[in-house]
Motif scaffolding. Structure first.
Motif, short mmCIF file in Angstrom:
data_model
loop_
_atom_site.label_atom_id
_atom_site.label_comp_id
_atom_site.label_asym_id
_atom_site.label_seq_id
_atom_site.Cartn_x
_atom_site.Cartn_y
_atom_site.Cartn_z
N VAL A 191 0.83 -1.08 0.41
CA VAL A 191 -0.26 -0.26 0.08
C VAL A 191 1.18 1.67 0.01
O VAL A 191 0.52 2.32 -0.53
N HIS A 192 1.82 1.20 0.54
CA HIS A 192 2.80 2.55 0.90
C HIS A 192 3.54 2.55 -0.60
O HIS A 192 3.40 3.57 -0.69
N LEU A 193 3.69 2.03 -1.49
CA LEU A 193 5.28 1.99 -2.23
C LEU A 193 4.56 2.98 -3.22
O LEU A 193 4.63 4.39 -3.88
N PRO A 194 3.12 2.90 -3.88
CA PRO A 194 1.92 3.71 -4.39
C PRO A 194 1.83 4.86 -3.87
O PRO A 194 1.79 5.95 -4.92
N LEU A 195 1.20 4.57 -2.80
CA LEU A 195 1.05 6.03 -1.92
C LEU A 195 2.18 7.16 -1.90
O LEU A 195 1.75 8.20 -2.47
N VAL A 196 2.84 6.71 -1.18
CA VAL A 196 3.54 7.88 -1.13
C VAL A 196 4.67 8.49 -2.32
O VAL A 196 4.53 9.35 -2.37
N LEU A 197 4.41 7.97 -3.02
CA LEU A 197 5.00 7.56 -5.06
C LEU A 197 4.35 9.22 -5.41
O LEU A 197 4.79 9.54 -6.08
N PHE A 198 3.52 8.29 -4.79
CA PHE A 198 2.15 9.99 -5.97
C PHE A 198 1.91 10.67 -4.61
O PHE A 198 1.79 12.11 -5.31
N LEU A 199 2.44 11.18 -3.43
CA LEU A 199 2.33 11.97 -2.56
C LEU A 199 3.45 12.43 -3.42
O LEU A 199 3.28 14.08 -2.11
N LEU A 200 4.85 11.94 -3.27
CA LEU A 200 5.83 13.13 -3.37
C LEU A 200 5.38 13.38 -4.91
O LEU A 200 5.95 15.48 -4.59
N TRP A 201 5.18 13.03 -5.72
CA TRP A 201 5.12 13.49 -7.23
C TRP A 201 3.87 14.96 -6.92
O TRP A 201 4.17 15.43 -7.17
N ALA A 202 2.56 14.81 -6.07
CA ALA A 202 1.24 15.61 -6.13
C ALA A 202 1.92 16.43 -5.53
O ALA A 202 1.88 18.50 -5.72
N LEU A 203 2.32 16.61 -4.34
CA LEU A 203 2.90 17.71 -3.52
C LEU A 203 3.89 18.67 -3.81
O LEU A 203 3.91 19.69 -3.94
N GLY A 204 4.86 17.57 -5.06
CA GLY A 204 5.99 18.36 -4.81
C GLY A 204 5.62 19.02 -6.42
O GLY A 204 6.61 20.08 -6.55
N GLN A 205 4.33 19.06 -6.69
CA GLN A 205 4.03 19.38 -8.11
C GLN A 205 3.31 20.92 -7.47
O GLN A 205 3.67 22.27 -8.20
N THR A 206 3.57 21.24 -5.85
CA THR A 206 3.44 22.87 -5.29
C THR A 206 4.25 23.59 -5.00
O THR A 206 3.68 24.61 -4.41
N LEU A 207 5.44 23.31 -5.04
CA LEU A 207 6.78 24.37 -5.08
C LEU A 207 7.61 24.60 -6.00
O LEU A 207 7.72 23.88 -6.94
N ASP A 208 8.01 25.44 -6.32
CA ASP A 208 8.91 26.60 -6.52
C ASP A 208 10.57 25.85 -6.19
O ASP A 208 10.76 26.12 -5.21
N TYR A 209 10.96 26.02 -7.37
CA TYR A 209 12.52 25.90 -7.27
C TYR A 209 13.06 27.22 -6.61
O TYR A 209 12.57 28.24 -6.91
N VAL A 210 14.06 27.10 -5.96
CA VAL A 210 14.62 27.98 -5.37
C VAL A 210 16.46 27.45 -4.91
O VAL A 210 16.89 26.57 -4.73
N ALA A 211 16.51 28.84 -5.65
CA ALA A 211 18.85 28.42 -5.60
C ALA A 211 19.25 28.31 -4.52
O ALA A 211 18.98 28.62 -3.24
N PRO A 212 20.04 27.18 -3.84
CA PRO A 212 20.84 27.03 -3.30
C PRO A 212 21.32 28.25 -2.50
O PRO A 212 22.21 29.42 -2.77
N MET A 213 21.21 28.33 -0.65
CA MET A 213 21.59 29.31 -0.13
C MET A 213 22.97 29.01 0.40
O MET A 213 23.40 27.74 0.51
N LYS A 214 23.78 29.91 -0.24
CA LYS A 214 24.86 29.81 0.49
C LYS A 214 25.89 30.94 1.28
O LYS A 214 25.12 31.89 1.22
#
Length: 471
Positions: A448-471
């Motif tokens: 159950v976890h494998l497809p669920l985790v992959l879906f959540l990682l994909w779906a939630l990741g779509q809501t985030l924008d790239y931020v350049a490395p902070m140094k």
């Protein structure tokens, strides 16, 4: 009166459990197979057999500090657990559940919550709770399902919590190798474990994990209790205080030395926990083990009682001592045995996954890669050092959120713990059962976890924008 039919998850868990109990080998055989598979794969990519053999030998003792930490974790947890005050507390908690399924749910909740703070603590505390619940014969609780619930925190939430090795490494410049720092800069907790998307993922995984534990728990004739395994945890540590006939006898049975050593330990703990974040302090295995050993010494009162408890704990660490060196060899072969081009097996695996990833598929591809590599290199922090250069370079090239890339690693890295005996061994040592006994229920979680985790990682990741490395 007709007996209600078993649910789908229960039938699946029982079927896999029956298969694994018959066909699944001892976890030591599993580790030996891992060495052979990785060694053959390394030779196939062009690594000389001599280099593979050297990597095997050089890596064999590479996990000795961690092996010792894990062995002490089991001993410390056992010593504390058999003390009369802790036994009384755990026994009171074990009186709360009114049914076998509610007992298993309690174990799962404790495992999931405690693992967010400290993964090591979750494995021992939940094992002790399972034993206390299993002693209540009227519950008729399935010992295998309860043990599987005890490890669920390691397979679902631990890497998303405060003890995430990857998140801690990325948040501290001094801990990062220069090669990784140049790619990522510092990534604070606000961009990893404290992201709203991370919190959403934790809640979803907790709810689903608990539901699976509930619905897959065997009922009626399918149940296999602790008594069915022929286990007995009713032995009580007896005081061996006797009439002192020599100074040695008096010192063994007097609390004087214990009190003095405990006081020294308390002073150290005060400075340790006031000089840094207490949660981060207890996340150190050295600190965790020290606290529990000092606590065990205090709770047992005399050195003799303490030593009696330690002697009964030692057999539980057999699997850890003999198997962890093999995992060290696997990691060394994958990273140090290189071919004529200077590339290792881990490089080829990483290159394959990175080459087929795009911005939209990055989460799924990297999640699968991290889960597969985690099966052979079961070490959160060490594996991140191997994986980060390829993963974070790909994230930068694809303009993907760097903090969420760390969380992709974290969430996927935990999945192999549901079927890999590596992190199960301390808990299994305390419970006195083998990996094959609980595999049916952990495999059910994984399915159950494998497809669920992959879906959540994909779906939630779509809501985030790239931020350049902070140094």
């Amino acid at each position: 009166m007709d007996t209600p039919k078993s649910g789908v998850l229960e039938r699946f868990a029982i079927a896999v459990s029956n298969w694994s109990e018959r066909w699944f080998p001892d976890s030591y055989i599993f580790a030996l197979l891992g060495v052979i598979i990785v060694a053959i794969a390394s030779v196939v990519i062009g690594a000389p057999v001599t280099d593979v053999a050297k990597s095997f030998g050089n890596g064999y003792w590479s996990l000795i500090p961690f092996t010792m930490q894990m062995a002490m974790l089991v001993i410390a947890g056992y010593v504390v657990s058999v003390s009369k005050p802790v036994q009384a507390l755990i026994n009171k908690l074990a009186l709360i559940p009114k049914s076998a399924r509610s007992a298993i749910v309690m174990v799962a909740v404790v495992s999931l919550l405690v693992s967010l703070l400290n993964w090591a603590m979750s494995t021992i505390l939940t094992a002790l709770l399972v034993i206390a619940l299993a002693k209540r014969k009227e519950l008729h609780m399935d010992y295998r399902a309860a043990a599987a619930a005890a490890i669920i925190g390691m397979g679902a939430t631990w890497a998303l919590g405060i003890s995430s090795s990857a998140a801690q490494l990325q948040a501290n410049k001094d801990s990062l190798p220069e090669s990784i720092y140049n790619l990522t800069g510092v990534i604070p907790f606000t961009q990893t474990i404290f992201l709203p998307q991370s919190l959403v993922m934790i809640v979803v995984l907790m709810v689903v994990s608990i539901a699976i534990c509930f619905w897959s728990a065997p009922k009626r004739d399918n149940t296999k209790t602790m008594q069915d395994f022929g286990l007995n945890f009713d032995e009580v540590e007896e005081s061996t205080a006797t009439q002192s006939s020599r100074p040695g006898d008096w010192l063994e049975n007097s609390p004087l030395l214990s009190i003095l050593v405990v006081l020294l330990g308390l002073v150290w703990m005060y400075f340790e926990f006031t000089s840094k974040n207490p949660i981060l302090a207890i996340s150190s295995l050295n600190t965790y083990n020290f606290v529990f050993l000092i606590l065990g010494l205090a709770l047992h009162g005399t050195p003799r009682n303490f030593l009696n408890a330690v002697s009964k704990a030692v057999p539980a660490v057999t699997g850890i001592l003999i198997q962890f060196p093999l995992y060290g060899s696997i990691a060394f072969i994958m990273t140090n045995a290189v071919n004529g081009s200077g590339d290792s097996l881990s490089h080829y695996i990483a290159h394959f996954f990175v080459s087929i990833a795009s911005h939209d598929t990055f989460a799924i591809v990297m999640g699968l890669y991290s889960a597969i590599l985690g099966f052979f290199v079961p070490s959160g922090g060490g594996k991140w050092i191997i994986e980060a250069p390829y993963v974070m370079q790909a994230a930068n090239d694809l303009q993907y959120h760097l903090g969420w890339s760390v969380q992709i690693y974290n969430a996927a890295e935990a999945l192999p713990n549901l079927v890999n005996p590596f992190f199960m061994l301390p808990m299994l040592g305390v419970l006195k059962i083998k990996a094959k006994d609980i595999m049916g229920f952990t495999v059910t979680q994984l399915v159950v976890h494998l497809p669920l985790v992959l879906f959540l990682l994909w779906a939630l990741g779509q809501t985030l924008d790239y931020v350049a490395p902070m140094k």
